[in-house]
Design an enzyme around this catalytic site. Structure first.
Site, PDB file in Angstrom:
ATOM      1  N   ARG A  75      42.383  29.083 -33.607  1.00  0.00           N
ATOM      2  CA  ARG A  75      42.675  30.470 -33.217  1.00  0.00           C
ATOM      3  C   ARG A  75      42.064  31.465 -34.182  1.00  0.00           C
ATOM      4  O   ARG A  75      42.759  32.336 -34.721  1.00  0.00           O
ATOM      5  CB  ARG A  75      44.194  30.668 -33.134  1.00  0.00           C
ATOM      6  CG  ARG A  75      44.804  29.998 -31.913  1.00  0.00           C
ATOM      7  CD  ARG A  75      46.267  30.256 -31.808  1.00  0.00           C
ATOM      8  NE  ARG A  75      46.574  30.922 -30.576  1.00  0.00           N
ATOM      9  CZ  ARG A  75      47.706  30.756 -29.884  1.00  0.00           C
ATOM     10  NH1 ARG A  75      48.642  29.969 -30.327  1.00  0.00           N
ATOM     11  NH2 ARG A  75      47.927  31.407 -28.777  1.00  0.00           N
ATOM     12  N   CYS A  76      40.759  31.344 -34.375  1.00  0.00           N
ATOM     13  CA  CYS A  76      40.121  32.109 -35.450  1.00  0.00           C
ATOM     14  C   CYS A  76      39.289  33.273 -34.954  1.00  0.00           C
ATOM     15  O   CYS A  76      38.876  34.103 -35.758  1.00  0.00           O
ATOM     16  CB  CYS A  76      39.237  31.183 -36.260  1.00  0.00           C
ATOM     17  SG  CYS A  76      37.865  30.546 -35.282  1.00  0.00           S
TER      18      CYS A  76
ATOM     19  N   GLN B 227      36.849  22.154 -24.331  1.00  0.00           N
ATOM     20  CA  GLN B 227      37.066  23.562 -24.001  1.00  0.00           C
ATOM     21  C   GLN B 227      35.823  24.164 -23.328  1.00  0.00           C
ATOM     22  O   GLN B 227      35.874  25.294 -22.865  1.00  0.00           O
ATOM     23  CB  GLN B 227      37.404  24.354 -25.268  1.00  0.00           C
ATOM     24  CG  GLN B 227      38.660  23.871 -25.965  1.00  0.00           C
ATOM     25  CD  GLN B 227      38.944  24.569 -27.286  1.00  0.00           C
ATOM     26  OE1 GLN B 227      39.391  23.934 -28.224  1.00  0.00           O
ATOM     27  NE2 GLN B 227      38.715  25.888 -27.382  1.00  0.00           N
TER      28      GLN B 227
ATOM     29  N   GLU C 112      44.180  34.914 -29.728  1.00  0.00           N
ATOM     30  CA  GLU C 112      44.111  34.603 -31.158  1.00  0.00           C
ATOM     31  C   GLU C 112      44.677  35.687 -32.065  1.00  0.00           C
ATOM     32  O   GLU C 112      44.902  35.432 -33.260  1.00  0.00           O
ATOM     33  CB  GLU C 112      42.657  34.310 -31.539  1.00  0.00           C
ATOM     34  CG  GLU C 112      42.140  33.080 -30.832  1.00  0.00           C
ATOM     35  CD  GLU C 112      40.631  32.965 -30.908  1.00  0.00           C
ATOM     36  OE1 GLU C 112      40.138  31.939 -31.369  1.00  0.00           O
ATOM     37  OE2 GLU C 112      39.950  33.921 -30.518  1.00  0.00           O
TER      38      GLU C 112
HETATM   39  N1  MCN Z   1      46.251  37.575 -21.054  1.00  0.00           N
HETATM   40  C1  MCN Z   1      46.926  38.577 -20.381  1.00  0.00           C
HETATM   41  N2  MCN Z   1      46.583  39.882 -20.589  1.00  0.00           N
HETATM   42  C2  MCN Z   1      45.605  40.214 -21.474  1.00  0.00           C
HETATM   43  C3  MCN Z   1      44.936  39.208 -22.190  1.00  0.00           C
HETATM   44  C4  MCN Z   1      45.275  37.877 -21.944  1.00  0.00           C
HETATM   45  O1  MCN Z   1      47.818  38.287 -19.600  1.00  0.00           O
HETATM   46  N3  MCN Z   1      45.275  41.497 -21.668  1.00  0.00           N
HETATM   47  C5  MCN Z   1      46.535  36.162 -20.774  1.00  0.00           C
HETATM   48  C6  MCN Z   1      45.318  35.537 -20.095  1.00  0.00           C
HETATM   49  O2  MCN Z   1      45.314  35.730 -18.740  1.00  0.00           O
HETATM   50  C7  MCN Z   1      45.433  34.085 -20.500  1.00  0.00           C
HETATM   51  C8  MCN Z   1      46.047  34.177 -21.887  1.00  0.00           C
HETATM   52  O3  MCN Z   1      46.700  35.449 -21.971  1.00  0.00           O
HETATM   53  O4  MCN Z   1      46.254  33.394 -19.608  1.00  0.00           O
HETATM   54  C9  MCN Z   1      45.004  34.089 -23.005  1.00  0.00           C
HETATM   55  O5  MCN Z   1      43.911  34.858 -22.653  1.00  0.00           O
HETATM   56  P1  MCN Z   1      42.698  35.263 -23.622  1.00  0.00           P
HETATM   57  O6  MCN Z   1      43.187  36.130 -24.693  1.00  0.00           O
HETATM   58  O7  MCN Z   1      41.590  35.732 -22.772  1.00  0.00           O
HETATM   59  O8  MCN Z   1      42.286  33.880 -24.338  1.00  0.00           O
HETATM   60  P2  MCN Z   1      41.634  32.597 -23.677  1.00  0.00           P
HETATM   61  O9  MCN Z   1      42.231  32.342 -22.372  1.00  0.00           O
HETATM   62  O10 MCN Z   1      40.166  32.658 -23.808  1.00  0.00           O
HETATM   63  O11 MCN Z   1      42.220  31.475 -24.632  1.00  0.00           O
HETATM   64  C10 MCN Z   1      41.580  31.145 -25.853  1.00  0.00           C
HETATM   65  C11 MCN Z   1      42.519  31.372 -27.017  1.00  0.00           C
HETATM   66  C12 MCN Z   1      41.986  30.614 -28.165  1.00  0.00           C
HETATM   67  S1  MCN Z   1      40.395  30.922 -28.625  1.00  0.00           S
HETATM   68  C13 MCN Z   1      42.732  29.664 -28.806  1.00  0.00           C
HETATM   69  S2  MCN Z   1      42.066  28.939 -30.170  1.00  0.00           S
HETATM   70  C14 MCN Z   1      44.028  29.310 -28.326  1.00  0.00           C
HETATM   71  C15 MCN Z   1      44.662  30.384 -27.557  1.00  0.00           C
HETATM   72  O12 MCN Z   1      43.822  30.937 -26.671  1.00  0.00           O
HETATM   73  N4  MCN Z   1      44.281  28.031 -27.965  1.00  0.00           N
HETATM   74  C16 MCN Z   1      45.414  27.766 -27.236  1.00  0.00           C
HETATM   75  N5  MCN Z   1      45.911  30.131 -27.099  1.00  0.00           N
HETATM   76  C17 MCN Z   1      46.280  28.839 -26.817  1.00  0.00           C
HETATM   77  N6  MCN Z   1      47.414  28.576 -26.128  1.00  0.00           N
HETATM   78  C18 MCN Z   1      47.702  27.305 -25.790  1.00  0.00           C
HETATM   79  N7  MCN Z   1      48.831  27.064 -25.118  1.00  0.00           N
HETATM   80  N8  MCN Z   1      46.879  26.257 -26.115  1.00  0.00           N
HETATM   81  C19 MCN Z   1      45.755  26.459 -26.819  1.00  0.00           C
HETATM   82  O13 MCN Z   1      44.964  25.446 -27.113  1.00  0.00           O
HETATM   83 CU1  CUN Z   2      38.394  29.822 -33.264  1.00  0.00          CU
HETATM   84  S1  CUN Z   2      39.638  28.648 -32.236  1.00  0.00           S
HETATM   85 MO1  CUN Z   2      39.656  29.346 -30.293  1.00  0.00          MO
HETATM   86  O1  CUN Z   2      38.166  30.185 -30.535  1.00  0.00           O
HETATM   87  O2  CUN Z   2      39.169  28.100 -29.384  1.00  0.00           O
END
Ligand code: MCN
Ligand code: CUN
Length: 792
Positions: free
Chosen positions: A373-374, A223, A746
């Site tokens: 997802r913490c 990641q 998360e």
């Molecule tokens: N998004 C959106 N509008 C927002 C916020 C987010 O459309 N206001 C969309 C983003 O563009 C992105 C998705 O939602 O495509 C997730 O965005 P974000 O919340 O920024 O999270 P990350 O992309 O940083 O993803 C990390 C988060 C974590 S920490 C874990 S753990 C987790 C999760 O995402 N692992 C996943 N969701 C997952 N989903 C899949 N399919 N696989 C994982 O391993």
């Molecule tokens: Cu704590 S699990 Mo996600 O932050 O990759």
């Protein structure tokens, strides 16, 4: 309704554009690490310890070396010659790559077999004879702190106990005073179980060291490719593998969920083997290895207390944590925060004083601590605050919704300063809960419940109104191993107006290829379908800290918007030149600049495509040619998403089977980039919240044997167990984020477990049950009712 500023063709923010990457995935054209097939590849398999704590007396490799195809067996002693037998963890602790004398947990790596085929490596593994001298394992974290407990980390000079660190935050004395004088004090002991992400794809890598050019290409399921490259350079720099000689490529990932943040010993062994042999070495974990040995999540023992008035005003909370980190502290937290963001633990409620403390302890279990997802342990904090708030409501005989309304931080109180030191950016908690209550007909449900209770039926309603904290982070406070937690975007627009954009983050299924393109489309008016997004190659992508803790949108998403705005500034200059007007005479409307007041006169406007073409063919003399921009975004604060979740359960009065009848999740992640993707995140995340609430827990016996190390016994919920999730949202944009977005990845896993636990405990309210630890199983309910004398 989400308002879109752009047309469907451009598909900027707010459009539920179908995910670009899904074409590849549904056609079986995803490219995962196991699909990397290089000529001459060797295969690695790992011998693992059957004991949780044992001395290694001898490793006999004679028979293994006779297995056809086996080329080498690597032991800790071999790695010791190169000083590669230990490595740093992300929390500045140390971890064995391979042991030289002692194993510290069951399934720990003991030796690695390298062979010309995968099956040869596995057969070789079976033929390695290891002689152990088992020792009494330390499994219970409370016992690990007792004075007569054996000291586990004898490798640390002068270490006299199993204590790792103490951490505290808040106002100890003031809180104590309030607790001494309060009308009502409630207290519960909670365990947030050790769980495992169990992504569909396990971890693995192909280490490809090229002796001639002294260059390592590391294909791996990570990641955080850039951070991993830096760690490899720190570990192996002394043998000549310096950072410019290392390329980490993270191909498609079949789920990460936090489990693919750490550096596992298998990666380092594969690198060492490839380095010594000069051929590519592939290592792919099997399912049981993944479950038994990889980074776990949670395992917090929490004593939670709340003080308040008889009529429902919360006055203070106190939380004391014992954190079981296994044999080394290898959790992936920002350096300054050993408990991650656990100190968000005053939740969505406004009260002046809180005190939280935690102690971490070594035990004979696998290391880890931040995964699943913490949001850096917000899961634990939210569980504690949402459970204890319900406990308080129960004590004073008030509806848990009423207590929440009474104590919510109000929307005009933002930016809100919490007693544990955070500045919440925005929120509207009242609106969220009202919306959720309306969606389920809360009053109707309470009436139905009262009727059912008269008949002895078990129905429960549970709430969780949580605040998340994501987007690490402001670099003044957030780093990992000293590397500041910014993130990056680089946009390069080609002459014909199509673009490639690269990021320091790495999607594992979240849909970044689509959603980052939408952010750029929103800012520049180039259709999202014409913007190719790339992540995961350290040779091409700008440096970033990676995807975890829902930080991609808050950091790299912001970087994308700002890089695009830099390009828009350049576009304005070029348009002014082309239209022979001053820059101030121009106005922007998605996709074009036009001369003020002449929007509809074609020759008085220039589209972004025309402008970009000019950047390569006819740019003003003196201006830099080309059309690209990079931005490294250092957020001024974190973002604070929130949610109001309501769960309704029915419990079978004979079998105590729990049925989630309804689950409504109202999320607030500020402005939404892609509603369909965001909803998908919520659906998946809710099922992963259901998991620890009702099914998942890694269980160890007193000798440290894992009792459910396969999917036969470790219960991962599927679509069959999941209820039909009902979702909705409120929108309070983040005031400091360039597009007003907050993270969402998360939230559902953070918010769901306490809603479910609260619903189950609520169903059992007539029988005097005040708390049950998750996972709540029919057997746990049976036992609790039996203890209360309800059953004979
Ligand atoms: N998004 C959106 N509008 C927002 C916020 C987010 O459309 N206001 C969309 C983003 O563009 C992105 C998705 O939602 O495509 C997730 O965005 P974000 O919340 O920024 O999270 P990350 O992309 O940083 O993803 C990390 C988060 C974590 S920490 C874990 S753990 C987790 C999760 O995402 N692992 C996943 N969701 C997952 N989903 C899949 N399919 N696989 C994982 O391993
Ligand atoms: Cu704590 S699990 Mo996600 O932050 O990759």
């Amino acid at each position: 309704m989400i308002q879109c500023k752009t047309s469907k063709e451009i598909s900027g923010m707010g459009h539920s554009m179908k995910r670009k990457e899904d074409d590849r995935f549904v056609h079986g054209k995803g490219h995962y690490v196991d699909d990397v097939k290089l000529p001459g590849t060797l295969y690695m398999d790992i011998v693992r310890s059957p004991y949780a704590y044992a001395k290694i007396k001898n490793i006999d490799t004679t028979e293994a070396m006779k297995v056809p195809g086996v080329l080498a067996v690597v032991t800790g002693r071999d790695l010791e010659k190169y000083n590669l037998h230990w490595m740093p963890t992300l929390m500045s602790d140390t971890q064995m790559v391979l042991p030289t004398d002692t194993v510290m947990y069951q399934a720990q790596e003991v030796a690695a077999v390298i062979a010309t085929t995968k099956y040869g490596a596995r057969d070789g593994r079976e033929a390695v004879r290891v002689e152990y001298e088992p020792m009494k394992a330390v499994v219970d974290p409370y016992k690990a702190l007792e004075p007569d407990a054996p000291v586990l980390r004898t490798d640390k000079e002068g270490k006299k106990d199993n204590h790792i660190w103490h951490w505290e935050v808040g106002q100890k004395e003031e809180t104590e005073k309030i607790f001494n004088e309060a009308e009502v004090v409630v207290k519960e002991q909670m365990h947030i179980p050790r769980i495992h992400v169990s992504s569909i794809e396990t971890c693995g890598c192909v280490a490809d060291y090229d002796k001639i050019n002294n260059h390592l290409t590391m294909y791996m399921t990570t990641q955080a490719p850039h951070a991993i490259r830096t760690v490899i350079a720190l570990v192996a720099g002394h043998v000549g593998l310096t950072e410019e000689k290392i390329r980490v490529i993270s191909p498609d990932i079949g789920g990460g969920f936090g489990g693919k943040v750490p550096v596992y010993p298998g990666y380092v062994i594969a690198i060492a083997a490839s380095f010594l042999i000069g051929k590519p070495v592939k290592w792919i974990e099997d399912r049981s290895e993944n479950l038994q040995a990889d980074s776990f999540a949670r395992d917090y023992h929490i004593t939670a207390e709340m003080a308040g008035t008889k009529d429902g005003k919360i006055l203070a909370t106190r939380m004391k944590v014992l954190a079981d980190h296994g044999y080394t502290d290898a959790s992936a937290n920002p350096s300054k925060f050993p408990t991650g963001m656990f100190s968000i633990g005053t939740g969505s409620y406004d009260y002046p004083h809180a005190f939280m403390e935690a102690d971490a302890v070594y035990t004979n279990k696998p290391p880890g601590g931040v995964a699943y997802r913490c949001s850096f342990r917000v899961t634990e904090a939210v569980h504690a605050i949402e459970r204890i708030t319900d406990r308080y409501a129960l004590e004073i005989g008030k509806d848990p919704a009423a207590v929440r309304f009474q104590n919510f931080i109000q929307k005009d109180q933002f930016p809100y300063h919490s007693p544990t030191g955070w500045e919440y950016d925005s929120g509207d908690y009242v609106q969220g809960l009202e919306k959720a209550m309306k969606a389920v007909d809360y009053d109707g449900l309470r009436k139905e419940q009262a009727e059912k209770r008269k008949k002895g039926e078990l129905m429960g309603i549970g709430l969780s109104t949580f605040t998340e904290i994501v987007g690490a982070g402001p670099s003044k406070d957030f780093d990992i191993l000293g590397i500041k937690m910014f993130d990056s975007a680089e946009i390069r627009v080609h002459p014909t107006g199509k673009a490639i954009a690269r990021f320091g983050t790495k999607s594992q299924g979240q849909g970044h290829e689509t959603t980052y393109a939408q952010i750029i489309a929103e800012e520049l008016g180039i259709p999202a379908s014409n913007i190719q997004v790339e992540e995961g190659d350290t040779d091409t992508a700008p440096y970033g800290l990676g995807t975890y803790a829902s930080r991609s949108t808050p950091t790299a998403g912001a970087a994308a918007a700002i890089a695009a705005r830099k390009l828009r500034d350049k576009a304005r200059k070029i348009a002014a030149y082309l239209l022979e007007v001053s820059e101030d005479d121009l106005e922007w409307e998605t996709g074009k600049f036009y001369v003020k007041g002449m929007k509809d006169v074609p020759e008085k406007s220039k589209t972004i495509q025309e402008i970009v073409f000019a950047a390569y063919t006819n740019h003003p003399q003196g201006m830099e040619a080309g059309f690209e921009a990079t931005h490294y975004y250092d957020p001024p604060n974190l973002t604070f998403p929130s949610g109001a979740y309501i769960c309704v359960v029915d419990i079978d009065p004979e079998t105590f089977e729990i049925k989630v009848r309804r689950f409504v999740a109202i999320d607030d992640a500020g402005n939404i980039i892609n509603p369909m993707v965001a909803q998908g995140q919520v659906h998946g995340g809710l099922t992963q919240g259901l998991a620890p609430a009702m099914y998942e827990e890694l269980i160890y016996d007193e000798d440290g044997n894992i009792l459910n190390g396969t999917f036969m016994d470790y219960l991962v919920p599927t679509a069959v167990e999941s209820p039909s999730w009902e979702t909705g949202h409120t929108v309070t944009p983040s005031p400091h984020h360039p597009i007003g977005a907050k993270g969402i990845g998360e939230s559902p896993t953070v918010g769901a477990p306490p809603a479910i636990a609260n619903a189950i405990v609520d169903a059992l309210k007539p029988y005097g049950i005040t708390h049950l630890d998750i996972p709540i199983t029919p057997y746990k309910i049976f036992k609790a009712l039996k203890e209360k004398g309800v059953l004979d």
